[in-house]
Design an enzyme around this catalytic site. Sequence first.
Site, PDB file in Angstrom:
ATOM      1  N   ASN A 199       0.857  -1.184   0.000  1.00 29.69           N
ATOM      2  CA  ASN A 199       0.000   0.000   0.000  1.00 29.69           C
ATOM      3  C   ASN A 199       0.894   1.235   0.000  1.00 29.69           C
ATOM      4  OD1 ASN A 199      -1.737   2.123   0.573  1.00 29.69           O
ATOM      5  ND2 ASN A 199      -2.813   1.077   2.227  1.00 29.69           N
TER       6      ASN A 199
ATOM      7  N   ARG B 125      -2.891  -1.674  -3.304  1.00 26.96           N
ATOM      8  CA  ARG B 125      -3.904  -0.617  -3.250  1.00 26.96           C
ATOM      9  C   ARG B 125      -3.602   0.390  -4.351  1.00 26.96           C
ATOM     10  NH1 ARG B 125      -3.636   4.494  -0.166  1.00 26.96           N
ATOM     11  NH2 ARG B 125      -5.711   5.441  -0.191  1.00 26.96           N
TER      12      ARG B 125
ATOM     13  N   HIS C  62     -11.299   6.056  -0.790  1.00 30.62           N
ATOM     14  CA  HIS C  62     -11.245   5.305   0.474  1.00 30.62           C
ATOM     15  C   HIS C  62     -12.172   4.082   0.440  1.00 30.62           C
ATOM     16  CE1 HIS C  62      -9.803   9.252   2.414  1.00 30.62           C
ATOM     17  NE2 HIS C  62      -8.774   8.428   2.349  1.00 30.62           N
TER      18      HIS C  62
ATOM     19  N   ARG D  57      -4.133  18.673   2.217  1.00 29.31           N
ATOM     20  CA  ARG D  57      -5.050  18.928   1.101  1.00 29.31           C
ATOM     21  C   ARG D  57      -6.196  19.824   1.548  1.00 29.31           C
ATOM     22  NH1 ARG D  57      -5.986  12.841  -0.556  1.00 29.31           N
ATOM     23  NH2 ARG D  57      -4.569  12.359   1.157  1.00 29.31           N
TER      24      ARG D  57
ATOM     25  N   GLY E  49     -10.057   9.077  13.196  1.00 30.15           N
ATOM     26  CA  GLY E  49     -11.392   8.662  13.596  1.00 30.15           C
ATOM     27  C   GLY E  49     -11.405   7.534  14.609  1.00 30.15           C
TER      28      GLY E  49
ATOM     29  N   GLU F  77      -7.397  -1.947   5.504  1.00 25.01           N
ATOM     30  CA  GLU F  77      -7.392  -2.005   4.043  1.00 25.01           C
ATOM     31  C   GLU F  77      -6.523  -3.149   3.538  1.00 25.01           C
ATOM     32  OE1 GLU F  77      -7.692   2.716   2.966  1.00 25.01           O
ATOM     33  OE2 GLU F  77      -6.044   2.006   4.221  1.00 25.01           O
TER      34      GLU F  77
END
Length: 400
Positions: free
Chosen positions: A12, A92, A180, A241, A332, A381
């Site tokens: 990834n 990924r 995502h 960003r 999160g 992921e």
Amino acid sequence: MPNRRSAILVVNCGSSSLKFAVFGVTEGLARLVWGAASGIGTSQGRLQMSSAQGTVDDHPARMADHATAIEKVETLLQQQTSRLDLVGIGHRVVHGGPDCDCPQRIDASLLDRLHALVPLAPLHLPHNLAGISAMRTQFPDVPQLACFDTAFHHGLPAVARHTGLPREYEAGGVRRYGFHGLSYEFIVDDLRRRHGPEALRERLIVAHLGNGASLAAIRDGCSIETTMGFSALGGMPMGTRSGDLDPGILLYLASHDGLDVAALEALLYRRSGLLGLSGVSADMRELLTHREDTPEAAQAVDFFCHRARHFIGALSAALGGLDRLIFTGGIGANSPAIRAQICAGMGYLGVTLEEGRNRTPGPVISAAEGPVRVEAVATDEEWMIARHVQHTLTNTQEVT
């Protein structure tokens, strides 16, 4: 000589990190080895590797670019994979374009398509492709699979795909894609495993908050709306960003300040977000440390939480209400302070946190009597990618 263990490698490559994991080919995909090269291109680079038995390696490492990071990771992987039989490698890939709605075997044709998509994700796709190239060179005989972050959102309703530009631009690929997706897919799968398929009928919002951040409204296990759109710039403010901007700002900066495309790209991708607003750091942990003594750091945190509340409200409107809110991603899943600040004042939606639950590992962090179940769940992921590889190879009878 003992039997060699079949394994799947997952790579990834992100904008400033390279994560990897090796999974044993079992029903549950046991994680054998995992690690990361982080802080690429900064003075805070670090190389880490762990195994089921404990830490294998953990030391500072200056890595000027992703090529250097890949070389260092390759050295570590050679030591580990020499005792394993690699049957597949999963990557990924941030953007799959309008045609990639599921994982695909990597071949020359797919690579050509992905190289053509680089302008859609200039901060990510070049690194994704570099990781693919390195692994194909080192393991030329091992089947490799590209897993796309856009695939989960491929079935977005038409009304959620439009941009407001003339229709001919959409025909050329200018549309809302969403990102995502591998994280959202893992959270949906985890919800199904924990609570059964009936839980997927709930009105669900997942907030993937990290250095990259987005939220998605999900119903029946499918994305119906999301905050990122055409690129990985949209929606939430992120580490570096900008998130959503009035497009008139870009016209103004181009005409009034003379910023060309390269300068705008650097501004939007690398100099904005938490870093640009705070002037301190792109790292939420550092901003929380300085919020009491640095007003700009506090303002960046407040803006991030304000925008998250804004999008939760908007996505709940798309769903027609809200039954469950799941926080995931590095911020999160791990920052009680940010979760509390986002959820404060959202009682009108039925969102009420229980302070003690929010401070301890979840998943449930909401008040017991609250109508909306709020959870904090770590995403994975890499595991999701490994499962896609296992499923693909099993269906083609390349692994048992």
